[in-house]
Write a protein that holds these residues in place. Structure first.
Motif, PDB file in Angstrom:
ATOM      1  N   TRP A 242     -20.840 -49.189 -28.827  1.00 53.91           N
ATOM      2  CA  TRP A 242     -21.335 -48.022 -28.073  1.00 53.91           C
ATOM      3  C   TRP A 242     -20.873 -48.086 -26.625  1.00 53.91           C
ATOM      4  CZ3 TRP A 242     -23.950 -43.545 -28.924  1.00 53.91           C
ATOM      5  CH2 TRP A 242     -24.528 -42.903 -27.839  1.00 53.91           C
ATOM      6  N   TYR A 243     -20.921 -49.255 -26.040  1.00 58.33           N
ATOM      7  CA  TYR A 243     -20.493 -49.392 -24.651  1.00 58.33           C
ATOM      8  C   TYR A 243     -18.968 -49.371 -24.527  1.00 58.33           C
ATOM      9  CZ  TYR A 243     -25.319 -50.510 -23.476  1.00 58.33           C
ATOM     10  OH  TYR A 243     -26.676 -50.445 -23.299  1.00 58.33           O
ATOM     11  N   ASP A 244     -18.290 -49.769 -25.574  1.00 58.45           N
ATOM     12  CA  ASP A 244     -16.823 -49.779 -25.509  1.00 58.45           C
ATOM     13  C   ASP A 244     -16.224 -48.374 -25.508  1.00 58.45           C
ATOM     14  OD1 ASP A 244     -16.843 -52.481 -25.396  1.00 58.45           O
ATOM     15  OD2 ASP A 244     -16.390 -52.797 -27.538  1.00 58.45           O
ATOM     16  N   GLY A 245     -16.869 -47.432 -26.178  1.00 57.19           N
ATOM     17  CA  GLY A 245     -16.324 -46.069 -26.201  1.00 57.19           C
ATOM     18  C   GLY A 245     -16.669 -45.325 -27.481  1.00 57.19           C
ATOM     19  N   PHE A 246     -16.378 -44.015 -27.446  1.00 55.37           N
ATOM     20  CA  PHE A 246     -16.726 -43.149 -28.584  1.00 55.37           C
ATOM     21  C   PHE A 246     -15.965 -43.530 -29.842  1.00 55.37           C
ATOM     22  CE2 PHE A 246     -15.788 -39.379 -31.148  1.00 55.37           C
ATOM     23  CZ  PHE A 246     -17.070 -39.001 -31.490  1.00 55.37           C
ATOM     24  N   ILE A 247     -14.671 -43.811 -29.722  1.00 55.50           N
ATOM     25  CA  ILE A 247     -13.852 -44.146 -30.892  1.00 55.50           C
ATOM     26  C   ILE A 247     -14.401 -45.390 -31.566  1.00 55.50           C
ATOM     27  CG2 ILE A 247     -11.571 -44.811 -31.691  1.00 55.50           C
ATOM     28  CD1 ILE A 247     -11.774 -41.900 -30.876  1.00 55.50           C
ATOM     29  N   GLU A 248     -14.718 -46.409 -30.762  1.00 53.43           N
ATOM     30  CA  GLU A 248     -15.205 -47.663 -31.317  1.00 53.43           C
ATOM     31  C   GLU A 248     -16.521 -47.473 -32.073  1.00 53.43           C
ATOM     32  OE1 GLU A 248     -14.070 -47.178 -28.393  1.00 53.43           O
ATOM     33  OE2 GLU A 248     -12.534 -48.669 -27.890  1.00 53.43           O
ATOM     34  N   VAL A 249     -17.494 -46.777 -31.449  1.00 53.86           N
ATOM     35  CA  VAL A 249     -18.791 -46.613 -32.094  1.00 53.86           C
ATOM     36  C   VAL A 249     -18.689 -45.704 -33.320  1.00 53.86           C
ATOM     37  CG1 VAL A 249     -19.576 -44.610 -30.747  1.00 53.86           C
ATOM     38  CG2 VAL A 249     -21.236 -46.231 -31.672  1.00 53.86           C
ATOM     39  N   ALA A 250     -17.843 -44.689 -33.245  1.00 57.30           N
ATOM     40  CA  ALA A 250     -17.668 -43.807 -34.411  1.00 57.30           C
ATOM     41  C   ALA A 250     -17.041 -44.566 -35.573  1.00 57.30           C
ATOM     42  CB  ALA A 250     -16.799 -42.604 -34.027  1.00 57.30           C
ATOM     43  N   PHE A 251     -16.063 -45.411 -35.289  1.00 61.68           N
ATOM     44  CA  PHE A 251     -15.386 -46.169 -36.343  1.00 61.68           C
ATOM     45  C   PHE A 251     -16.344 -47.106 -37.061  1.00 61.68           C
ATOM     46  CE2 PHE A 251     -12.967 -49.818 -37.885  1.00 61.68           C
ATOM     47  CZ  PHE A 251     -11.980 -49.196 -38.632  1.00 61.68           C
ATOM     48  N   VAL A 252     -17.081 -47.921 -36.274  1.00 60.42           N
ATOM     49  CA  VAL A 252     -17.953 -48.916 -36.905  1.00 60.42           C
ATOM     50  C   VAL A 252     -19.168 -48.250 -37.563  1.00 60.42           C
ATOM     51  CG1 VAL A 252     -17.223 -50.702 -35.295  1.00 60.42           C
ATOM     52  CG2 VAL A 252     -19.263 -49.335 -34.770  1.00 60.42           C
ATOM     53  N   THR A 253     -19.561 -47.040 -37.094  1.00 61.31           N
ATOM     54  CA  THR A 253     -20.702 -46.341 -37.705  1.00 61.31           C
ATOM     55  C   THR A 253     -20.336 -45.702 -39.032  1.00 61.31           C
ATOM     56  OG1 THR A 253     -21.624 -45.882 -35.511  1.00 61.31           O
ATOM     57  CG2 THR A 253     -22.439 -44.540 -37.338  1.00 61.31           C
ATOM     58  N   LEU A 254     -19.144 -45.133 -39.112  1.00 59.97           N
ATOM     59  CA  LEU A 254     -18.758 -44.361 -40.294  1.00 59.97           C
ATOM     60  C   LEU A 254     -18.108 -45.196 -41.389  1.00 59.97           C
ATOM     61  CD1 LEU A 254     -17.307 -41.177 -38.535  1.00 59.97           C
ATOM     62  CD2 LEU A 254     -19.586 -41.490 -39.525  1.00 59.97           C
ATOM     63  N   ILE A 255     -17.568 -46.357 -41.024  1.00 58.35           N
ATOM     64  CA  ILE A 255     -16.831 -47.127 -42.036  1.00 58.35           C
ATOM     65  C   ILE A 255     -17.705 -47.582 -43.210  1.00 58.35           C
ATOM     66  CG2 ILE A 255     -17.099 -49.421 -40.999  1.00 58.35           C
ATOM     67  CD1 ILE A 255     -14.075 -49.830 -41.724  1.00 58.35           C
ATOM     68  N   PRO A 256     -19.008 -47.844 -43.048  1.00 59.50           N
ATOM     69  CA  PRO A 256     -19.816 -48.194 -44.223  1.00 59.50           C
ATOM     70  C   PRO A 256     -19.898 -47.064 -45.248  1.00 59.50           C
ATOM     71  CG  PRO A 256     -20.948 -48.908 -42.228  1.00 59.50           C
ATOM     72  CD  PRO A 256     -19.798 -48.065 -41.794  1.00 59.50           C
ATOM     73  N   PHE A 257     -19.878 -45.830 -44.755  1.00 53.82           N
ATOM     74  CA  PHE A 257     -19.954 -44.688 -45.677  1.00 53.82           C
ATOM     75  C   PHE A 257     -18.707 -44.586 -46.552  1.00 53.82           C
ATOM     76  CE2 PHE A 257     -22.835 -43.550 -42.222  1.00 53.82           C
ATOM     77  CZ  PHE A 257     -23.957 -43.184 -42.923  1.00 53.82           C
ATOM     78  N   VAL A 258     -17.590 -45.101 -46.042  1.00 55.18           N
ATOM     79  CA  VAL A 258     -16.373 -45.112 -46.867  1.00 55.18           C
ATOM     80  C   VAL A 258     -16.597 -45.968 -48.092  1.00 55.18           C
ATOM     81  CG1 VAL A 258     -13.937 -45.751 -46.926  1.00 55.18           C
ATOM     82  CG2 VAL A 258     -14.896 -44.714 -44.851  1.00 55.18           C
ATOM     83  N   PHE A 259     -17.174 -47.133 -47.895  1.00 53.70           N
ATOM     84  CA  PHE A 259     -17.399 -48.039 -49.024  1.00 53.70           C
ATOM     85  C   PHE A 259     -18.512 -47.522 -49.930  1.00 53.70           C
ATOM     86  CE2 PHE A 259     -15.166 -50.620 -45.966  1.00 53.70           C
ATOM     87  CZ  PHE A 259     -14.288 -51.334 -46.760  1.00 53.70           C
ATOM     88  N   LEU A 260     -19.526 -46.903 -49.341  1.00 50.97           N
ATOM     89  CA  LEU A 260     -20.574 -46.301 -50.175  1.00 50.97           C
ATOM     90  C   LEU A 260     -19.995 -45.160 -51.021  1.00 50.97           C
ATOM     91  CD1 LEU A 260     -23.566 -46.167 -47.649  1.00 50.97           C
ATOM     92  CD2 LEU A 260     -23.192 -47.813 -49.505  1.00 50.97           C
ATOM     93  N   GLY A 261     -19.077 -44.397 -50.420  1.00 51.38           N
ATOM     94  CA  GLY A 261     -18.407 -43.334 -51.176  1.00 51.38           C
ATOM     95  C   GLY A 261     -17.572 -43.890 -52.310  1.00 51.38           C
ATOM     96  N   LEU A 262     -16.884 -45.004 -52.052  1.00 50.01           N
ATOM     97  CA  LEU A 262     -16.112 -45.646 -53.108  1.00 50.01           C
ATOM     98  C   LEU A 262     -17.028 -46.140 -54.231  1.00 50.01           C
ATOM     99  CD1 LEU A 262     -13.569 -47.668 -50.934  1.00 50.01           C
ATOM    100  CD2 LEU A 262     -13.100 -45.600 -52.256  1.00 50.01           C
ATOM    101  N   GLY A 263     -18.197 -46.659 -53.849  1.00 52.25           N
ATOM    102  CA  GLY A 263     -19.152 -47.093 -54.858  1.00 52.25           C
ATOM    103  C   GLY A 263     -19.683 -45.922 -55.670  1.00 52.25           C
ATOM    104  N   PHE A 264     -19.883 -44.767 -55.034  1.00 49.17           N
ATOM    105  CA  PHE A 264     -20.323 -43.571 -55.753  1.00 49.17           C
ATOM    106  C   PHE A 264     -19.265 -43.114 -56.747  1.00 49.17           C
ATOM    107  CE2 PHE A 264     -20.473 -38.909 -56.029  1.00 49.17           C
ATOM    108  CZ  PHE A 264     -21.738 -38.745 -56.556  1.00 49.17           C
TER     109      PHE A 264
END
Length: 446
Positions: free
Chosen positions: A209-231
């Protein structure tokens, strides 16, 4: 025949008065052979001459005489059987065509009425089916066994256990991939960090979050990629076909490769932090010898597979426990489908009813025309052009007597002739014969 034409036919001239007015004109003395038509014309001419002599050419009497002439002409035409048959031939043919048309229309009407009965019967069947389906929808929750539906009331224990396990596994995957993705792509390691601290950073999300928008967006959304793959594991497992098995294999490969990349990046940073001058460059061969490399992979990949399998199990259990609702939905869809069919059938029935009404109306009109044609066939057809011809001969004879035998001044004589011509035209109007259309016929039922 107009006034001018008749006037031109009879130019007055002075002639001596004969002692007997009943004497016929010289045309009666003609002994040459004549055609039936010429003979008939001469007869009307002589009748006009004779009747004029009896009334001294009175135009009022001419009107009565012309009525009698028309009646005589009618009777003569009636006696001409062959001529009547020829005149009526077109009407007879039309009547036959109309009768054939009636038969075709009757067959068409019967066909449409049969269609109407079939469609009404079909609607009745659909309505009965709908009522039966609605009764089943209401009765299914109470008696599922009656409809061969194996279902239990409420959720099973396996469903709840699977759901309880799925929640912490999901949180674990989110935590793991947030930490590992941040450590692999954004974190800077130092000598004080342990391996566990390097892989699982408790403050990974806050640091991103302190590093920047790109960093926080990447680490926040990447779990949903794997959850989507599991779905997708669950979705592809629904249909047991070869293509879906291939897709499942590709999903596992992609997930494994991505976890390997995360492990490689983290292990590479740790290796660079601890390497000496004699250490070789870090590569896959070295990575494969590191325990933490494989630990990172399996800590994500194996748990990811477990999550997909548990999710698939929970969904199947949910489907099993919800069989009653599923059966109700199936029946409700059938009800909707049948209702739509009924609406379509009702519109078709409206069209068929309209067609039947039009056909009946056309049959009535055609039968009316057949009756009209029968009246024409039963009656006498009076060809107006023929009557006009013979009536003009009669009036010529009438006027000939006036010109030859009436001893009055030329002015009075011309007045008498004009009155006779006017009476003649009035008679043509009254009988419908004063028309320029040579094909017009006057119909009379005698």
């Amino acid at each position: 025949m107009d006034t001018t034409s008749i006037k031109n036919l009879f130019k007055l001239k002075s002639v001596p008065i004969e002692p007997k007015i009943e004497q016929l004109p010289k045309t009666e003395q003609n002994t040459e052979e004549e055609s039936p038509e010429e003979s008939r014309k001469r007869t009307y001419h002589e009748s006009g001459y004779r009747d004029s002599s009896r009334t001294n050419g009175n135009h009022s009497t001419l009107s009565i005489c012309l009525d009698a002439v028309y009646s005589k002409f009618q009777n003569e035409e009636k006696e001409m059987v062959e001529k009547q048959q020829k005149l009526k031939e077109s009407y007879v043919n039309e009547q036959k065509n109309r009768e054939t048309e009636i038969k075709a229309l009757t067959v068409s009407q019967e066909t449409k009425e049969e269609q109407l009965r079939n469609k009404n019967k079909e609607i009745e069947n659909h309505q009965n089916t709908i009522e039966s389906l609605k009764a089943e929808i209401l009765d299914l929750p109470r008696n599922p066994e009656k409809y061969n539906v194996k279902a239990t009331k409420g959720a099973s224990a396996k469903f709840w256990i699977g759901l309880i396990l799925l929640i912490p596994i999901t949180l674990y995957l989110a935590t793991f991939y947030i930490s590992t993705s941040y450590s692999a792509f954004f974190k800077s390691f130092d000598a004080k960090s342990t391996v566990i601290q390097s892989v699982l950073d408790a403050n990974a999300w806050m640091k991103a979050w302190y590093d920047g928008f790109i960093e926080v967006a990447f680490v926040t959304l990447i779990p949903f990629v794997f959850l989507g793959l599991g779905f997708l594991i669950h979705m592809f497992g629904e249909n047991k076909i070869r293509a879906n098995y291939i897709k499942l294999g590709l999903l596992f490969i992609v997930t494994f490769v991505f976890d390997s990349i995360l492990a490689y990046e983290i292990e590479s940073k740790l290796y660079e932090l601890n390497k000496t001058f004699d250490s070789p460059p870090f590569d896959l061969k070295i990575a494969f010898t590191k325990i933490q490399f494989w630990g990172i992979i399996f800590a994500g990949f194996i748990v990811y597979i477990i999550w997909g399998l548990v999710f698939d199990f929970v969904m199947k259990e949910h489907r099993e426990k919800d069989k009653i609702k599923s059966e109700q939905e199936i029946r409700q869809k059938k009800v909707i489908s049948l209702s739509e069919k009924i609406n379509v059938l009702k519109k078709e029935i409206e069209e068929v009813i309209a067609n039947i009404a039009n056909t009946k109306e056309l049959i009535i009109k055609t039968r009316g025309r057949i009756e009209e044609l029968q009246n024409i066939i039963d009656g006498v057809i009076i060809p107006t052009k023929d009557y006009k011809l013979y009536a003009s001969e009669y009036v010529q004879g009438w006027i000939t007597f006036i010109g030859e035998k009436i001893a009055v001044s030329r002015t009075e004589k011309q007045t008498m002739i004009d009155d006779c011509i006017a009476t003649y035209n009035t008679n043509l109007e009254n009988v419908g014969a004063n028309s320029d259309n040579q094909n017009l016929v006057y119909l009379s039922s005698l």
